[in-house]
Design a protein around this motif. Structure first.
Motif, PDB file in Angstrom:
ATOM      1  N   ALA A   1       0.817  -1.220   0.000  1.00 13.93           N
ATOM      2  CA  ALA A   1       0.000   0.000   0.000  1.00 13.93           C
ATOM      3  C   ALA A   1       0.847   1.264   0.000  1.00 13.93           C
ATOM      4  N   ASP A   2       0.433   2.254  -0.816  1.00 11.05           N
ATOM      5  CA  ASP A   2       0.963   3.610  -0.667  1.00 11.05           C
ATOM      6  C   ASP A   2       0.103   4.368   0.333  1.00 11.05           C
ATOM      7  N   ASP A   3      -1.209   4.097   0.276  1.00  7.76           N
ATOM      8  CA  ASP A   3      -2.158   4.746   1.180  1.00  7.76           C
ATOM      9  C   ASP A   3      -3.072   3.669   1.760  1.00  7.76           C
ATOM     10  N   VAL A   4      -3.509   3.880   2.995  1.00 11.11           N
ATOM     11  CA  VAL A   4      -4.395   2.912   3.662  1.00 11.11           C
ATOM     12  C   VAL A   4      -5.553   3.664   4.301  1.00 11.11           C
ATOM     13  N   VAL A   5      -6.770   3.141   4.105  1.00 13.66           N
ATOM     14  CA  VAL A   5      -7.910   3.639   4.866  1.00 13.66           C
ATOM     15  C   VAL A   5      -8.401   2.487   5.730  1.00 13.66           C
ATOM     16  N   VAL A   6      -8.408   2.701   7.029  1.00 16.95           N
ATOM     17  CA  VAL A   6      -8.945   1.677   7.929  1.00 16.95           C
ATOM     18  C   VAL A   6     -10.446   1.934   8.051  1.00 16.95           C
ATOM     19  N   ASN A   7     -11.226   1.024   7.454  1.00 15.74           N
ATOM     20  CA  ASN A   7     -12.679   1.217   7.377  1.00 15.74           C
ATOM     21  C   ASN A   7     -13.374   0.485   8.533  1.00 15.74           C
ATOM     22  N   ASP A   8     -13.151   0.987   9.739  1.00 16.82           N
ATOM     23  CA  ASP A   8     -13.762   0.322  10.895  1.00 16.82           C
ATOM     24  C   ASP A   8     -14.725   1.247  11.634  1.00 16.82           C
ATOM     25  N   ARG A   9     -15.081   2.361  10.956  1.00 17.88           N
ATOM     26  CA  ARG A   9     -16.087   3.245  11.547  1.00 17.88           C
ATOM     27  C   ARG A   9     -17.287   3.310  10.605  1.00 17.88           C
ATOM     28  N   ASP A  10     -18.093   4.384  10.668  1.00 17.33           N
ATOM     29  CA  ASP A  10     -19.287   4.395   9.816  1.00 17.33           C
ATOM     30  C   ASP A  10     -18.964   4.868   8.391  1.00 17.33           C
ATOM     31  N   LEU A  11     -19.994   4.858   7.532  1.00 16.55           N
ATOM     32  CA  LEU A  11     -19.773   5.203   6.120  1.00 16.55           C
ATOM     33  C   LEU A  11     -19.358   6.662   5.955  1.00 16.55           C
ATOM     34  N   GLN A  12     -19.865   7.522   6.833  1.00 12.01           N
ATOM     35  CA  GLN A  12     -19.481   8.943   6.749  1.00 12.01           C
ATOM     36  C   GLN A  12     -17.965   9.092   6.951  1.00 12.01           C
ATOM     37  N   ALA A  13     -17.420   8.336   7.911  1.00 12.80           N
ATOM     38  CA  ALA A  13     -15.974   8.403   8.173  1.00 12.80           C
ATOM     39  C   ALA A  13     -15.198   7.920   6.950  1.00 12.80           C
ATOM     40  N   LEU A  14     -15.709   6.873   6.287  1.00 11.45           N
ATOM     41  CA  LEU A  14     -15.054   6.370   5.059  1.00 11.45           C
ATOM     42  C   LEU A  14     -15.085   7.456   3.980  1.00 11.45           C
ATOM     43  N   HIS A  15     -16.241   8.080   3.800  1.00 10.72           N
ATOM     44  CA  HIS A  15     -16.365   9.133   2.777  1.00 10.72           C
ATOM     45  C   HIS A  15     -15.396  10.288   3.063  1.00 10.72           C
ATOM     46  N   ASP A  16     -15.289  10.666   4.327  1.00  7.25           N
ATOM     47  CA  ASP A  16     -14.386  11.763   4.676  1.00  7.25           C
ATOM     48  C   ASP A  16     -12.945  11.425   4.301  1.00  7.25           C
ATOM     49  N   GLU A  17     -12.554  10.190   4.565  1.00  5.83           N
ATOM     50  CA  GLU A  17     -11.179   9.753   4.223  1.00  5.83           C
ATOM     51  C   GLU A  17     -10.960   9.770   2.715  1.00  5.83           C
ATOM     52  N   ILE A  18     -11.970   9.307   1.960  1.00  3.62           N
ATOM     53  CA  ILE A  18     -11.835   9.275   0.486  1.00  3.62           C
ATOM     54  C   ILE A  18     -11.776  10.707  -0.051  1.00  3.62           C
ATOM     55  N   ASP A  19     -12.585  11.603   0.508  1.00  2.96           N
ATOM     56  CA  ASP A  19     -12.571  13.004   0.057  1.00  2.96           C
ATOM     57  C   ASP A  19     -11.178  13.610   0.266  1.00  2.96           C
ATOM     58  N   ARG A  20     -10.607  13.310   1.410  1.00  3.10           N
ATOM     59  CA  ARG A  20      -9.274  13.842   1.739  1.00  3.10           C
ATOM     60  C   ARG A  20      -8.238  13.305   0.735  1.00  3.10           C
ATOM     61  N   LEU A  21      -8.308  12.003   0.471  1.00  2.00           N
ATOM     62  CA  LEU A  21      -7.349  11.403  -0.470  1.00  2.00           C
ATOM     63  C   LEU A  21      -7.548  11.945  -1.882  1.00  2.00           C
ATOM     64  N   HIS A  22      -8.812  12.162  -2.270  1.00  2.00           N
ATOM     65  CA  HIS A  22      -9.098  12.697  -3.608  1.00  2.00           C
ATOM     66  C   HIS A  22      -8.374  14.037  -3.807  1.00  2.00           C
ATOM     67  N   HIS A  23      -8.444  14.896  -2.807  1.00  2.00           N
ATOM     68  CA  HIS A  23      -7.759  16.198  -2.915  1.00  2.00           C
ATOM     69  C   HIS A  23      -6.246  16.003  -2.999  1.00  2.00           C
ATOM     70  N   PHE A  24      -5.763  15.026  -2.242  1.00  3.85           N
ATOM     71  CA  PHE A  24      -4.323  14.718  -2.288  1.00  3.85           C
ATOM     72  C   PHE A  24      -3.924  14.223  -3.692  1.00  3.85           C
ATOM     73  N   TYR A  25      -4.726  13.343  -4.280  1.00  6.75           N
ATOM     74  CA  TYR A  25      -4.382  12.818  -5.615  1.00  6.75           C
ATOM     75  C   TYR A  25      -4.439  13.931  -6.669  1.00  6.75           C
ATOM     76  N   LEU A  26      -5.409  14.830  -6.545  1.00 12.06           N
ATOM     77  CA  LEU A  26      -5.482  15.956  -7.488  1.00 12.06           C
ATOM     78  C   LEU A  26      -4.233  16.815  -7.362  1.00 12.06           C
ATOM     79  N   THR A  27      -3.789  17.009  -6.133  1.00 16.14           N
ATOM     80  CA  THR A  27      -2.575  17.803  -5.916  1.00 16.14           C
ATOM     81  C   THR A  27      -1.374  17.084  -6.516  1.00 16.14           C
ATOM     82  N   LEU A  28      -1.294  15.768  -6.286  1.00 16.25           N
ATOM     83  CA  LEU A  28      -0.191  14.965  -6.855  1.00 16.25           C
ATOM     84  C   LEU A  28      -0.139  15.093  -8.373  1.00 16.25           C
ATOM     85  N   ARG A  29      -1.329  15.126  -8.984  1.00 14.07           N
ATOM     86  CA  ARG A  29      -1.412  15.203 -10.441  1.00 14.07           C
ATOM     87  C   ARG A  29      -1.214  16.630 -10.937  1.00 14.07           C
ATOM     88  N   GLY A  30      -1.163  17.569 -10.001  1.00 13.70           N
ATOM     89  CA  GLY A  30      -0.929  18.963 -10.376  1.00 13.70           C
ATOM     90  C   GLY A  30      -1.997  19.497 -11.307  1.00 13.70           C
TER      91      GLY A  30
END
Ligand SMILES: CC(C)(COP(=O)(O)OP(=O)(O)OC[C@H]1O[C@@H](n2cnc3c(N)ncnc32)[C@H](O)[C@@H]1O)[C@@H](O)C(=O)NCCC(=O)NCCS
Ligand SMILES: Nc1ncnc2c1ncn2[C@@H]1O[C@H](COP(=O)(O)OP(=O)(O)OP(=O)(O)O)[C@@H](O)[C@H]1O
Length: 207
Positions: free
Chosen positions: A175-204
């Motif tokens: 793994a380069d990135d890991v999301v531990v999905n042991d909370r509710d779906l909202q917590a999962l969505h928040d993590e994915i949203d955060r990573l999405h912004h990170f990937y957009l930044t990586l792609r410049g």
């Protein structure tokens, strides 16, 4: 001028059965990211009329077909997770076909990055065609609990599928990135949203 197909920047998304890959994938789609799913492609390649379905019937007999000529997925699941040799035969037949479907679809991506979701991203070696790997991780008890709540299956069948997959620690090693999905779906969505912004930044912001 080169005629090679366009290859987008690909994020490989993986995790064991019931870990929450599809739930994470749905969030990427809501964020407008181009996504292709290996489990979906595995369905396309065995549609009635496709040669792979004929090969499966030749090997396992007509008991793996439903009355309408579609593959009886439950029947095939029972057969292949009871016998590793049969599972390997099926994987050798389907994985190259799934790979072709996936990469021709990924080539159509017009978003800064595309997501390829597969339960067997590492096992199949296809992770080598991705630029980065995101693992959705969950404790095994939660994987079993969620799969039982979602599917009409038995605890024994889920354990057999878990055993056929890579050990959790081995998957995490890639793994380069890991999301531990042991909370509710909202917590999962928040993590994915955060990573999405990170990937957009990586792609410049590149197309
Ligand atoms: C056996 C089949 C018909 C069962 O179909 P069913 O609709 O019940 O399940 P589905 O395809 O949605 O898969 C559900 C989950 O089972 C697990 N799984 C499926 N195939 C495999 C496999 N070969 N090895 C380990 N786990 C697997 C994955 O976690 C997957 O997400 C189907 O899974 C199949 O064709 N498998 C072989 C192709 C394959 O390897 N697919 C995985 C993606 S490349
Ligand atoms: N954080 C969560 N909270 C509650 N339920 C969840 C959460 N994450 C996933 N689920 C539910 O658990 C089940 C399994 O999740 P999902 O289908 O996304 O797993 P998967 O990794 O795609 O599994 P498979 O490998 O079997 O396709 C689904 O019914 C999903 O809605």
């Amino acid at each position: 001028m080169s005629t090679a197909p366009f290859t987008p920047w690909i994020l490989g998304l993986t995790g064991g059965i019931g870990s929450g890959k599809s739930a994470a994938a749905e969030r990427f789609v809501e964020l407008g990211v181009h996504l292709v799913d290996a489990d979906q492609a595995a369905r396309w390649v065995v549609e009635p009329g496709r040669p792979a379905l004929a090969s499966i019937v030749e090997r396992f007999g007509p008991g793996v077909l439903l009355d309408d000529g579609q593959l009886d997925r439950g029947a095939l699941r029972q057969l292949i997770f009871a016998d590793p040799a049969q599972r390997q035969w099926l994987e050798q037949l389907l994985h190259p076909l799934i790979g072709q479907e996936i990469f021709s679809y990924l080539a159509k991506a017009e978003t800064p990055y595309a997501v390829y979701v597969s339960p067997l991203l590492i096992e199949s070696g296809q992770y080598q065609k991705t630029q980065r790997i995101l693992v959705i991780d969950a404790p095994a008890e939660l994987q079993v609990q969620r799969t039982l709540a979602r599917d009409n299956t038995s605890p024994e069948q889920v354990q057999a599928i878990l055993k056929a997959q890579l050990a959790r620690e081995e998957r995490l090693r890639h793994a380069d990135d890991v999301v531990v999905n042991d909370r509710d779906l909202q917590a999962l969505h928040d993590e994915i949203d955060r990573l999405h912004h990170f990937y957009l930044t990586l792609r410049g912001g590149q197309p």
